[in-house]
Design an enzyme around this catalytic site. Sequence first.
Site, PDB file in Angstrom:
ATOM      1  CE  LYS A 135      42.263  38.914  33.496  1.00  0.00           C
ATOM      2  NZ  LYS A 135      41.729  38.792  34.848  1.00  0.00           N
ATOM      3  NE  ARG A 137      35.611  29.795  33.727  1.00  0.00           N
ATOM      4  CZ  ARG A 137      35.657  31.100  33.759  1.00  0.00           C
ATOM      5  NH1 ARG A 137      35.992  31.791  32.680  1.00  0.00           N
ATOM      6  NH2 ARG A 137      35.382  31.749  34.856  1.00  0.00           N
ATOM      7  CD1 TRP A 182      44.121  27.948  36.068  1.00  0.00           C
ATOM      8  CD2 TRP A 182      43.623  26.933  37.993  1.00  0.00           C
ATOM      9  NE1 TRP A 182      43.339  28.808  36.799  1.00  0.00           N
ATOM     10  CE2 TRP A 182      43.014  28.211  37.988  1.00  0.00           C
ATOM     11  CE3 TRP A 182      43.466  26.112  39.110  1.00  0.00           C
ATOM     12  CZ2 TRP A 182      42.253  28.684  39.052  1.00  0.00           C
ATOM     13  CZ3 TRP A 182      42.706  26.582  40.171  1.00  0.00           C
ATOM     14  CH2 TRP A 182      42.106  27.856  40.134  1.00  0.00           C
ATOM     15  CG  ASP A 211      43.194  32.479  37.314  1.00  0.00           C
ATOM     16  OD1 ASP A 211      43.311  33.694  37.090  1.00  0.00           O
ATOM     17  OD2 ASP A 211      42.463  31.738  36.635  1.00  0.00           O
ATOM     18  CG  ASN A 243      39.333  31.377  31.152  1.00  0.00           C
ATOM     19  OD1 ASN A 243      40.247  31.290  31.966  1.00  0.00           O
ATOM     20  ND2 ASN A 243      38.690  32.503  30.925  1.00  0.00           N
ATOM     21  CG  ASP A 294      40.797  34.935  30.635  1.00  0.00           C
ATOM     22  OD1 ASP A 294      41.711  34.098  30.566  1.00  0.00           O
ATOM     23  OD2 ASP A 294      40.081  35.073  31.645  1.00  0.00           O
TER      24      ASP A 294
END
Length: 729
Positions: free
Chosen positions: A474, A441, A197, A546, A478, A476
């Site tokens: 967008k 997360r 990441w 990120d 995660n 995503d």
Amino acid sequence: MPILFDEKQKLFLLNTKNTTYAFAVAERGFLTHLHYGPKIADCDVAAMRRPFCKSFSPTLDNIDSRDTALAECACFGSGDFRTPSILVRQSDGHAVLKLTYKNHFIRKGKVKIPGLPASFAPEADVETLEMILVDEKCRLECVLLYSVFADSDVIARSAIVRNRGGEALRIEKLASCLLDVGWEIEKFDLVSFPGSWARERRFRRTPLSDGVHTLASACGITSHRMNPAFCVCSREATEEHGRVYGMALLYSGDFASEIELDPFGSIRMTTGINPACFAWELQSGEEFHAPEALMIVTDGGFGDMSRSMHDFIRAHVMRSPWKSRPRPVLVNNWEATYFDFNGEKLLALAKSASELGVEMLVLDDGWFGKRDNDRCALGDWVENTRKLQGGLSLLSKELQKLGMKLGLWFEPEMISEDSDLFRAHPDWCLQIPGREKLMGRRQFVLDMGREEVVEHLFERMRAILDAAEIAYVKWDCNRYLTEVGSAVLPPERQMEASHRFVLGTYRLHELLLERYPELLIEGCAGGGGRFDAGMLHYVPQIWCSDDTDALERLSIQYGTSFFHPCSSMGAHVSACPNHQTGRTISFSTRGIVALAGTFGYELDMTKLSEAERTEAREQIALYRKVHPIVLEGDLYRLTSPECDPIVAWQNVSKDRKSFVVSWVIPHCTPQQTALRIRLRGLDPERVYADWKTGERFRGDFLMNFGLIHELRDRAGDGAGVIRVFDSAE
Ligand code: DGJ
């Protein structure tokens, strides 16, 4: 005809623009690979076959050994001791196969792969060879597919297994592509793109040593840890010269690429779904399709390989109409506000951005359900009207008054434990009864293999997208997948859950694109955790990382650019000190690095100083000038962030009339004088004029002498330059 069959020699020739791929049907129907490299007009099978090494290589008749022959398809347990490309468990418990030639078809056009991304072209511009192999004992057919395109050196490959017998089979491995090369004097290196990441796709080049090297993801998604694209190159290969083989898989889930240097000096490359995370039950009469892989060979070094891949992905993989349209300059509120926003704050941000020329506000995480932090509400795709009074519809209207569009963040495949969706459907997430589910997360993963889950998500997204003017999404993702089990699959099918997850994700993409063909979708997975050619079939751009630190981005974007076009690399100017590294780099250099991809801002623009606002205006004007070249031109990596004191790259328009060259000096070293940067890819006889200063140079001067960068003491880390040139004639 790009695909030729020579009946006499039982020879197949696949001719691309500059290369030939050759193989033949040998004794007892085995396919034997002969050549992959620059074009050969006449192939003599007898003269090209690799003599076999008898010692310890079992054979049936002392003529040939599967172990030292080059293959097109390699079965387990039948005399080839290298990495197999197919492993199928039969009802008697064995997995040994002997696949021999049955017949073949050469057809115009391209075969579609059900549920999976695949390259495409008008029927007249592509030809496909379907090579059908059979195992007589269990009546399994394996189809090898090869597609050759009129305008490219890339060959698309994939494989199908058909169960023609009466008993169920269990596919435990099916590589999309196997390529045997080597047995030359030359030594080879392996180039891969590992990371984590915020450190995605770092270029790694290592000598290819003996044995099997596996590049893989077992994360359920492509992952930050390894990319499903790699090169095998001659030890002498550079950006502009030398043999490079490239292979990329169009797949966004668990993959494994295996590269093996065998004891006799040949190199086997395979890529496909990761067999460690996969098995598939195939009933009598059923078939299974492996994802598509792309392969290429060139003697023109990494630069040539990348440019060919970029052209191919833009023309034949990306389907979004946005692939050749200038992308809107956007401001994303994530690093500006994180979860702490309301309508007023967003409009203030949008207003200050619009004054500088920004065209879109992307509303990131936190606009739905009760999501004020990352502990809850994923899956509750309903507007949070407490935060956004008047909702998304009012916000989009207010933005329109500013001349801006609205973009919106989703994370479709995820579900929070604290969500209405989880309370209503606890069985909808991946799980294994009796085992604790890990949190990532603080969220779980939806079982995308279930049709009702995909349909529900589509309905929710549709309700949101229909309720307001939303021009961009967008998408995503995660966390990685764990406890990959499905509440609806029987025990013998649980190993299908991970692949079914990928199929479900692609299905949702299909549904969205069918309904909203004009929607611009940016892929994302905690930054660049799902950056692969398969995803680029659905989305024309992907958030690269990120890590928005400009110096870190030099390496990330460099590695990404080996297989993925610049137009696909999401890149933004963010605030300093940078939120990931704490480093401060000039506003101007942050702009230069973001201009190498799609361009935007990810900071609180209300807090910019007057000087920065002036610079932002200039950056946006520059973006309008350089973006068409970045979008559709050719990339030249002039130096490498891994080993050079200056990181320089250049984009040249296809007609070679315009180009943009950028460079950054990551680390300032005192007492240096100057560096000279030699350009590439220009017309040597053309005179080019600097867009800003009017300074003129001929192409041969720029390529053979170059431009000078004066190094200044105390310039600080990360000094950068960008220059745009147009033909002066
Ligand atoms: C990870 C993404 O990469 C970020 O840009 C942002 O969208 C966050 N997720 C939001 O949760």
